[in-house]
Structure formats: structure tokens, C-alpha cells
Motif scaffolding. Structure first.
Motif, PDB file in Angstrom:
ATOM      1  N   GLN A 223       0.834  -1.207   0.000  1.00 31.37           N
ATOM      2  CA  GLN A 223       0.000   0.000   0.000  1.00 31.37           C
ATOM      3  C   GLN A 223       0.870   1.259   0.000  1.00 31.37           C
ATOM      4  O   GLN A 223       0.570   2.231  -0.701  1.00 31.37           O
ATOM      5  CB  GLN A 223      -0.934   0.004   1.202  1.00 31.37           C
ATOM      6  CG  GLN A 223      -2.028  -1.030   1.135  1.00 31.37           C
ATOM      7  CD  GLN A 223      -2.737  -1.215   2.464  1.00 31.37           C
ATOM      8  OE1 GLN A 223      -2.132  -1.120   3.541  1.00 31.37           O
ATOM      9  NE2 GLN A 223      -4.037  -1.478   2.394  1.00 31.37           N
ATOM     10  N   ALA A 224       1.940   1.246   0.778  1.00 25.30           N
ATOM     11  CA  ALA A 224       2.831   2.407   0.845  1.00 25.30           C
ATOM     12  C   ALA A 224       3.470   2.680  -0.511  1.00 25.30           C
ATOM     13  O   ALA A 224       3.602   3.847  -0.917  1.00 25.30           O
ATOM     14  CB  ALA A 224       3.903   2.191   1.906  1.00 25.30           C
ATOM     15  N   ARG A 225       3.844   1.636  -1.240  1.00 22.62           N
ATOM     16  CA  ARG A 225       4.422   1.824  -2.577  1.00 22.62           C
ATOM     17  C   ARG A 225       3.403   2.452  -3.525  1.00 22.62           C
ATOM     18  O   ARG A 225       3.752   3.320  -4.328  1.00 22.62           O
ATOM     19  CB  ARG A 225       4.940   0.499  -3.131  1.00 22.62           C
ATOM     20  CG  ARG A 225       6.268   0.070  -2.517  1.00 22.62           C
ATOM     21  CD  ARG A 225       6.895  -1.092  -3.262  1.00 22.62           C
ATOM     22  NE  ARG A 225       6.155  -2.324  -3.117  1.00 22.62           N
ATOM     23  CZ  ARG A 225       6.357  -3.212  -2.148  1.00 22.62           C
ATOM     24  NH1 ARG A 225       7.279  -2.992  -1.242  1.00 22.62           N
ATOM     25  NH2 ARG A 225       5.641  -4.307  -2.095  1.00 22.62           N
TER      26      ARG A 225
ATOM     27  N   LEU B 279       4.646   6.993   6.733  1.00 24.32           N
ATOM     28  CA  LEU B 279       4.923   6.435   8.052  1.00 24.32           C
ATOM     29  C   LEU B 279       3.865   5.397   8.378  1.00 24.32           C
ATOM     30  O   LEU B 279       2.708   5.537   7.975  1.00 24.32           O
ATOM     31  CB  LEU B 279       4.902   7.531   9.120  1.00 24.32           C
ATOM     32  CG  LEU B 279       5.851   8.704   8.914  1.00 24.32           C
ATOM     33  CD1 LEU B 279       5.705   9.700  10.064  1.00 24.32           C
ATOM     34  CD2 LEU B 279       7.291   8.237   8.786  1.00 24.32           C
ATOM     35  N   ASP B 280       4.241   4.366   9.121  1.00 26.74           N
ATOM     36  CA  ASP B 280       3.268   3.354   9.533  1.00 26.74           C
ATOM     37  C   ASP B 280       2.552   3.803  10.800  1.00 26.74           C
ATOM     38  O   ASP B 280       2.756   4.915  11.285  1.00 26.74           O
ATOM     39  CB  ASP B 280       3.922   1.979   9.676  1.00 26.74           C
ATOM     40  CG  ASP B 280       4.935   1.879  10.815  1.00 26.74           C
ATOM     41  OD1 ASP B 280       4.954   2.742  11.733  1.00 26.74           O
ATOM     42  OD2 ASP B 280       5.721   0.916  10.805  1.00 26.74           O
TER      43      ASP B 280
ATOM     44  N   GLN C  24       6.798   4.996  12.216  1.00 24.66           N
ATOM     45  CA  GLN C  24       8.088   4.616  11.649  1.00 24.66           C
ATOM     46  C   GLN C  24       8.035   4.664  10.125  1.00 24.66           C
ATOM     47  O   GLN C  24       6.992   4.457   9.520  1.00 24.66           O
ATOM     48  CB  GLN C  24       8.468   3.203  12.102  1.00 24.66           C
ATOM     49  CG  GLN C  24       8.620   3.071  13.602  1.00 24.66           C
ATOM     50  CD  GLN C  24       9.717   3.967  14.145  1.00 24.66           C
ATOM     51  OE1 GLN C  24      10.849   3.942  13.688  1.00 24.66           O
ATOM     52  NE2 GLN C  24       9.374   4.790  15.126  1.00 24.66           N
ATOM     53  N   LEU C  25       9.177   4.912   9.512  1.00 23.34           N
ATOM     54  CA  LEU C  25       9.261   5.011   8.066  1.00 23.34           C
ATOM     55  C   LEU C  25       8.832   3.712   7.400  1.00 23.34           C
ATOM     56  O   LEU C  25       9.311   2.632   7.741  1.00 23.34           O
ATOM     57  CB  LEU C  25      10.691   5.341   7.641  1.00 23.34           C
ATOM     58  CG  LEU C  25      10.926   5.474   6.140  1.00 23.34           C
ATOM     59  CD1 LEU C  25      10.148   6.656   5.575  1.00 23.34           C
ATOM     60  CD2 LEU C  25      12.413   5.621   5.865  1.00 23.34           C
ATOM     61  N   LYS C  26       7.916   3.826   6.449  1.00 25.09           N
ATOM     62  CA  LYS C  26       7.471   2.683   5.662  1.00 25.09           C
ATOM     63  C   LYS C  26       7.975   2.807   4.229  1.00 25.09           C
ATOM     64  O   LYS C  26       8.385   1.830   3.628  1.00 25.09           O
ATOM     65  CB  LYS C  26       5.938   2.586   5.693  1.00 25.09           C
ATOM     66  CG  LYS C  26       5.400   1.277   5.236  1.00 25.09           C
ATOM     67  CD  LYS C  26       5.770   0.168   6.212  1.00 25.09           C
ATOM     68  CE  LYS C  26       5.066  -1.119   5.918  1.00 25.09           C
ATOM     69  NZ  LYS C  26       5.046  -2.012   7.051  1.00 25.09           N
ATOM     70  N   ALA C  27       7.939   4.015   3.668  1.00 26.87           N
ATOM     71  CA  ALA C  27       8.425   4.252   2.312  1.00 26.87           C
ATOM     72  C   ALA C  27       8.731   5.729   2.148  1.00 26.87           C
ATOM     73  O   ALA C  27       8.110   6.575   2.798  1.00 26.87           O
ATOM     74  CB  ALA C  27       7.375   3.822   1.289  1.00 26.87           C
TER      75      ALA C  27
ATOM     76  N   LYS D 135       5.561  16.745   8.127  1.00 31.69           N
ATOM     77  CA  LYS D 135       4.123  16.848   7.888  1.00 31.69           C
ATOM     78  C   LYS D 135       3.433  15.550   8.307  1.00 31.69           C
ATOM     79  O   LYS D 135       2.402  15.576   8.995  1.00 31.69           O
ATOM     80  CB  LYS D 135       3.837  17.155   6.415  1.00 31.69           C
ATOM     81  CG  LYS D 135       4.229  18.564   5.988  1.00 31.69           C
ATOM     82  CD  LYS D 135       3.938  18.770   4.509  1.00 31.69           C
ATOM     83  CE  LYS D 135       4.302  20.143   4.021  1.00 31.69           C
ATOM     84  NZ  LYS D 135       3.882  20.360   2.613  1.00 31.69           N
ATOM     85  N   ALA D 136       3.988  14.409   7.896  1.00 26.32           N
ATOM     86  CA  ALA D 136       3.409  13.117   8.280  1.00 26.32           C
ATOM     87  C   ALA D 136       3.529  12.898   9.791  1.00 26.32           C
ATOM     88  O   ALA D 136       2.580  12.453  10.444  1.00 26.32           O
ATOM     89  CB  ALA D 136       4.097  11.980   7.518  1.00 26.32           C
ATOM     90  N   PHE D 137       4.667  13.236  10.357  1.00 24.33           N
ATOM     91  CA  PHE D 137       4.898  13.055  11.797  1.00 24.33           C
ATOM     92  C   PHE D 137       3.932  13.888  12.625  1.00 24.33           C
ATOM     93  O   PHE D 137       3.372  13.421  13.618  1.00 24.33           O
ATOM     94  CB  PHE D 137       6.344  13.410  12.146  1.00 24.33           C
ATOM     95  CG  PHE D 137       6.696  13.142  13.581  1.00 24.33           C
ATOM     96  CD1 PHE D 137       7.141  11.900  13.980  1.00 24.33           C
ATOM     97  CD2 PHE D 137       6.573  14.142  14.532  1.00 24.33           C
ATOM     98  CE1 PHE D 137       7.463  11.658  15.309  1.00 24.33           C
ATOM     99  CE2 PHE D 137       6.879  13.904  15.864  1.00 24.33           C
ATOM    100  CZ  PHE D 137       7.332  12.652  16.250  1.00 24.33           C
ATOM    101  N   GLY D 138       3.714  15.133  12.218  1.00 22.51           N
ATOM    102  CA  GLY D 138       2.773  15.993  12.935  1.00 22.51           C
ATOM    103  C   GLY D 138       1.371  15.415  12.935  1.00 22.51           C
ATOM    104  O   GLY D 138       0.667  15.451  13.948  1.00 22.51           O
ATOM    105  N   ALA D 139       0.956  14.882  11.789  1.00 22.48           N
ATOM    106  CA  ALA D 139      -0.364  14.255  11.701  1.00 22.48           C
ATOM    107  C   ALA D 139      -0.455  13.056  12.639  1.00 22.48           C
ATOM    108  O   ALA D 139      -1.435  12.893  13.371  1.00 22.48           O
ATOM    109  CB  ALA D 139      -0.657  13.842  10.255  1.00 22.48           C
TER     110      ALA D 139
END
Length: 158
Positions: free
Chosen positions: A20-22, A45-46, A50-53, A71-75
Motif C-alpha cells: 500500500q505504501a508503494r 509512516l506506519d 516509523q518510516l514505511k516508504a 508533515k506526516a509526523f505531525g499528523a
């Protein structure tokens, strides 16, 4: 060359899958190309943050990966899309300063950070996009999440 598929290993469940991340990454970038945007960077991020892609397009500037991650981390940190984080940063400066300190400066309060939800509303992860205007980054992130058959949460009511 034939691709071998293996069953997912038993153990920890991390929300969004690698497959899904890809899709999110590929389709986010495809949307950016279709719109003629500046080179984009996408970070997925999962559910554990943590980093997924991640992928940085050729020509993307130096800090785009860090911005997309922020941006992803803040969410993920607050449980809503970064569009809502941007709104709150306008009216709650003390809280945002504390959040920045607690997060080690990693939360970026502008649109382009989108929670990734399952059909039942469960948070599977988040995607962050950086490279063009934040509103355009968000449009691309939403397209990528939809393409993966998942539900984007920008922080705005649906």
C-alpha cells in the motif's frame, strides 16, 4: 524475473502495508507530474510513526524529505491531518511551541500531512508530501491514499 510472494511474517502489525505504501508513493508522484508541480518528496509512516516508504524526485531540494516527514509526523503525533495542525498553530502558539519542543522540531504544521485510515476509521499511518505549495502537496497525498484503496484524513471534515 519472477517475483516471489511470501506470506506476511507473524508478529507486529504496523498498519499500512509495504504494498500500500508503494502505491501511495507512486500515485502521489504521478498526480504531481499530471499537475505539472515542482519535484515532490513523499514520506509514508506506519501506524507506529516509523518510516514505511519514501522517495524524493529528481530535482527536489535539500530539505524536502525532512519537511515531508515532519508533515506526516505531525499528523501522527496529534491524530489529525496537518491542515488542522496548521489551523491550530495560528490560534494556539503556546501549544505549538510546546509540541515543537516535545517533538524535537519534527512536526511541520502546514497542509500536506495526511492521516491514512482504513474503511473502519482505524489509523494505518500517515503520508507527508513536500515540494510545491502546501495545498498542492496535499492534493497529491490525497490522490495517493485513494489510489491505495484507503481513506485520507487531511484534518478537514469530509
Amino acid at each position: 524475473m519472477t517475483e516471489t510472494r511470501h506470506a506476511a511474517p507473524a508478529g507486529f502489525q504496523h498498519g499500512i502495508t509495504a504494498a500500500q505504501a508503494r502505491i501511495v508513493v507512486d500515485e502521489t508522484l504521478a498526480k504531481g507530474r499530471a499537475l505539472g508541480l515542482a519535484p515532490l518528496t513523499v514520506v509514508v509512516l506506519d501506524a507506529g510513526g516509523q518510516l514505511k516508504a519514501a522517495l524524493r524526485e529528481d530535482g527536489a531540494s535539500l530539505l524536502r524529505t525532512d519537511i515531508a516527514w515532519g508533515k506526516a509526523f505531525g499528523a501522527m503525533a496529534l491524530g489529525f491531518g496537518s491542515r488542522e495542525l496548521a489551523r491550530r498553530s495560528q490560534s494556539m502558539t503556546g501549544f505549538m511551541n510546546a509540541l515543537s519542543d516535545l517533538a524535537g522540531g519534527r512536526a511541520v504544521p502546514v497542509p500536506g500531512g495526511v492521516l491514512v485510515r482504513a474503511a473502519d476509521g482505524a489509523v494505518l499511518g500517515a503520508v507527508g508530501v513536500s515540494g510545491d505549495a502546501s495545498d498542492k502537496d496535499e492534493v497529491c497525498a490525497v490522490a495517493g491514499v485513494h489510489a491505495a484503496g484507503l481513506t485520507p484524513d487531511t484534518g478537514d471534515a469530509a
